[in-house]
Design a protein around this motif. Sequence first.
Motif, PDB file in Angstrom:
ATOM      1  N   GLU A  80      44.671  46.601  52.606  1.00  0.00           N
ATOM      2  CA  GLU A  80      43.206  46.831  52.222  1.00  0.00           C
ATOM      3  C   GLU A  80      42.822  45.981  51.327  1.00  0.00           C
ATOM      4  O   GLU A  80      43.512  45.473  50.588  1.00  0.00           O
ATOM      5  N   SER A  81      41.554  45.865  51.043  1.00  0.00           N
ATOM      6  CA  SER A  81      40.798  45.151  49.983  1.00  0.00           C
ATOM      7  C   SER A  81      41.522  45.418  48.397  1.00  0.00           C
ATOM      8  O   SER A  81      41.688  46.611  48.248  1.00  0.00           O
ATOM      9  N   GLY A  82      41.641  44.401  48.023  1.00  0.00           N
ATOM     10  CA  GLY A  82      42.343  44.835  46.279  1.00  0.00           C
ATOM     11  C   GLY A  82      43.655  45.066  46.364  1.00  0.00           C
ATOM     12  O   GLY A  82      44.340  45.447  45.204  1.00  0.00           O
ATOM     13  N   SER A  83      44.382  44.949  47.518  1.00  0.00           N
ATOM     14  CA  SER A  83      45.955  45.261  47.446  1.00  0.00           C
ATOM     15  C   SER A  83      46.790  44.101  46.995  1.00  0.00           C
ATOM     16  O   SER A  83      47.903  44.174  46.774  1.00  0.00           O
ATOM     17  N   GLY A  84      46.141  42.695  46.474  1.00  0.00           N
ATOM     18  CA  GLY A  84      46.889  41.927  46.156  1.00  0.00           C
ATOM     19  C   GLY A  84      47.148  40.633  46.880  1.00  0.00           C
ATOM     20  O   GLY A  84      47.940  39.862  46.348  1.00  0.00           O
ATOM     21  N   LYS A  85      46.623  40.504  47.969  1.00  0.00           N
ATOM     22  CA  LYS A  85      47.124  39.715  49.095  1.00  0.00           C
ATOM     23  C   LYS A  85      46.472  38.509  48.438  1.00  0.00           C
ATOM     24  O   LYS A  85      47.336  37.191  48.540  1.00  0.00           O
ATOM     25  N   SER A  86      45.408  38.212  48.176  1.00  0.00           N
ATOM     26  CA  SER A  86      44.674  36.940  47.710  1.00  0.00           C
ATOM     27  C   SER A  86      45.380  36.430  46.185  1.00  0.00           C
ATOM     28  O   SER A  86      45.765  35.297  46.320  1.00  0.00           O
ATOM     29  N   ILE A  87      45.575  37.256  45.571  1.00  0.00           N
ATOM     30  CA  ILE A  87      46.232  37.186  44.140  1.00  0.00           C
ATOM     31  C   ILE A  87      47.586  36.304  44.391  1.00  0.00           C
ATOM     32  O   ILE A  87      47.932  35.403  43.819  1.00  0.00           O
ATOM     33  N   THR A  88      48.369  36.935  45.276  1.00  0.00           N
ATOM     34  CA  THR A  88      49.733  36.246  45.768  1.00  0.00           C
ATOM     35  C   THR A  88      49.454  35.027  46.253  1.00  0.00           C
ATOM     36  O   THR A  88      50.410  34.047  45.780  1.00  0.00           O
TER      37      THR A  88
HETATM   38  N1  LIG Z   1      38.849  36.865  39.649  1.00  0.00           N
HETATM   39  C1  LIG Z   1      39.440  38.087  39.395  1.00  0.00           C
HETATM   40  N2  LIG Z   1      39.004  38.909  38.273  1.00  0.00           N
HETATM   41  C2  LIG Z   1      39.638  40.185  38.044  1.00  0.00           C
HETATM   42  N3  LIG Z   1      40.181  40.978  38.808  1.00  0.00           N
HETATM   43  C3  LIG Z   1      40.640  40.234  40.226  1.00  0.00           C
HETATM   44  C4  LIG Z   1      40.037  38.861  40.184  1.00  0.00           C
HETATM   45  N4  LIG Z   1      40.683  38.725  41.586  1.00  0.00           N
HETATM   46  C5  LIG Z   1      41.187  39.912  42.054  1.00  0.00           C
HETATM   47  N5  LIG Z   1      41.469  40.751  41.041  1.00  0.00           N
HETATM   48  C6  LIG Z   1      41.793  42.078  41.115  1.00  0.00           C
HETATM   49  O1  LIG Z   1      43.166  41.806  41.498  1.00  0.00           O
HETATM   50  C7  LIG Z   1      43.646  42.955  42.426  1.00  0.00           C
HETATM   51  C8  LIG Z   1      44.128  42.094  43.648  1.00  0.00           C
HETATM   52  O2  LIG Z   1      43.059  41.663  44.401  1.00  0.00           O
HETATM   53  P1  LIG Z   1      43.325  40.568  45.421  1.00  0.00           P
HETATM   54  O3  LIG Z   1      41.987  39.767  45.800  1.00  0.00           O
HETATM   55  O4  LIG Z   1      44.473  39.785  45.530  1.00  0.00           O
HETATM   56  O5  LIG Z   1      43.171  41.603  46.699  1.00  0.00           O
HETATM   57  P2  LIG Z   1      43.128  41.396  48.356  1.00  0.00           P
HETATM   58  O6  LIG Z   1      44.130  42.239  49.010  1.00  0.00           O
HETATM   59  O7  LIG Z   1      43.323  39.852  48.656  1.00  0.00           O
HETATM   60  O8  LIG Z   1      41.861  42.119  48.656  1.00  0.00           O
HETATM   61  P3  LIG Z   1      40.428  41.233  49.206  1.00  0.00           P
HETATM   62  O9  LIG Z   1      40.647  40.864  50.532  1.00  0.00           O
HETATM   63  O10 LIG Z   1      39.321  42.134  48.839  1.00  0.00           O
HETATM   64  O11 LIG Z   1      40.391  39.848  48.128  1.00  0.00           O
HETATM   65  C9  LIG Z   1      42.319  43.677  42.596  1.00  0.00           C
HETATM   66  O12 LIG Z   1      42.474  44.976  41.834  1.00  0.00           O
HETATM   67  C10 LIG Z   1      41.110  42.903  42.150  1.00  0.00           C
HETATM   68  O13 LIG Z   1      40.179  43.755  41.446  1.00  0.00           O
END
Ligand SMILES: Nc1ncnc2c1ncn2[C@@H]1O[C@H](COP(=O)(O)OP(=O)(O)OP(=O)(O)O)[C@@H](O)[C@H]1O
Length: 274
Positions: A42-50
């Motif tokens: 789900e949103s915020g699970s860390g996919k994009s950060i990875t």
């Molecule tokens: N630019 C940023 N600044 C601060 N916190 C961030 C930033 N990008 C992501 N986060 C935080 O890092 C965590 C992981 O976010 P990430 O974007 O990797 O999730 P995601 O699974 O890709 O979800 P989404 O699809 O909503 O992007 C979340 O807690 C998010 O709030």
Amino acid sequence: MTENALVEYDQVTITNSYTGEAVVSGFSATLHPGEVLGLVGESGSGKSITCRSLLGILPRGFEITGGTARVFGNSAVGLSDQQWQQVRGVRIGAVFQDPGSYLNPSIKIGSQIAEPLRIRRGLNRRDAKTEVLRLFKEVHLPSPEDLFQRYTFELSGGMLQRVLLAGALALNPEVLIADEATTALDVTVQAEILDLFQELQQTRQLALIVVSHDLAVVSQLCDRIIVLRNGEIVDQGSVEDIIHHPRHEYTRLLVDEHEKYGLEKVLSPERSRP
Ligand SMILES: Nc1ncnc2c1ncn2[C@@H]1O[C@H](COP(=O)(O)OP(=O)(O)OP(=O)(O)O)[C@@H](O)[C@H]1O
């Protein structure tokens, strides 16, 4: 280091140093040439950060603080900006949601896709144009010559994603990341773009990382799926494993949620047997 691995993450932790919070913890995955890996959650699970850590574009204050992260055999932690420039867009291409925002609205589309070919591959204007037209054909864009002269506002979302994909493939990457690349598209166009990913993966023998909150999307394309929740891997396995033998309650919820729509197209009669 596994022989031949393009990406090798072992127990990787990524921390937001402003808050001290680990946004990804204990993430392990290996990607070999031609493999297709799905990241779902789900949103915020860390996919994009990875994914951003693989491209060397973590947001300010975010860093890899634990484990071993290797990209093409090098530690992702120690790479300089210059070294990242030899990876990002060159060996690892990426496409994201909202393709229009990655293109300049006031420059003709063709010139934008030609630019990396001129700068990075040293092609002259004519050869770069020929290559862009070839790439446009490869991603099945209609009338490439005409399209070369157009601006982003003249194109649909699906066409823009194809243009971005052409750009991402321009330098012949070994790995392509598709991060929610079809999320904003309507269902028919989404299906066409997923078919295109599949075709390109096969013809180019690309290693693909498909990121989506939608289990149907990753199931259609991937050999292997990793389920992320709150920055941690809660489940992983083949598409069959994840859909038919989910180990974690959260995966079961994802499967239930998608059962009514979407998943049937990736479930063979064998797979969909109760
Ligand atoms: N630019 C940023 N600044 C601060 N916190 C961030 C930033 N990008 C992501 N986060 C935080 O890092 C965590 C992981 O976010 P990430 O974007 O990797 O999730 P995601 O699974 O890709 O979800 P989404 O699809 O909503 O992007 C979340 O807690 C998010 O709030």
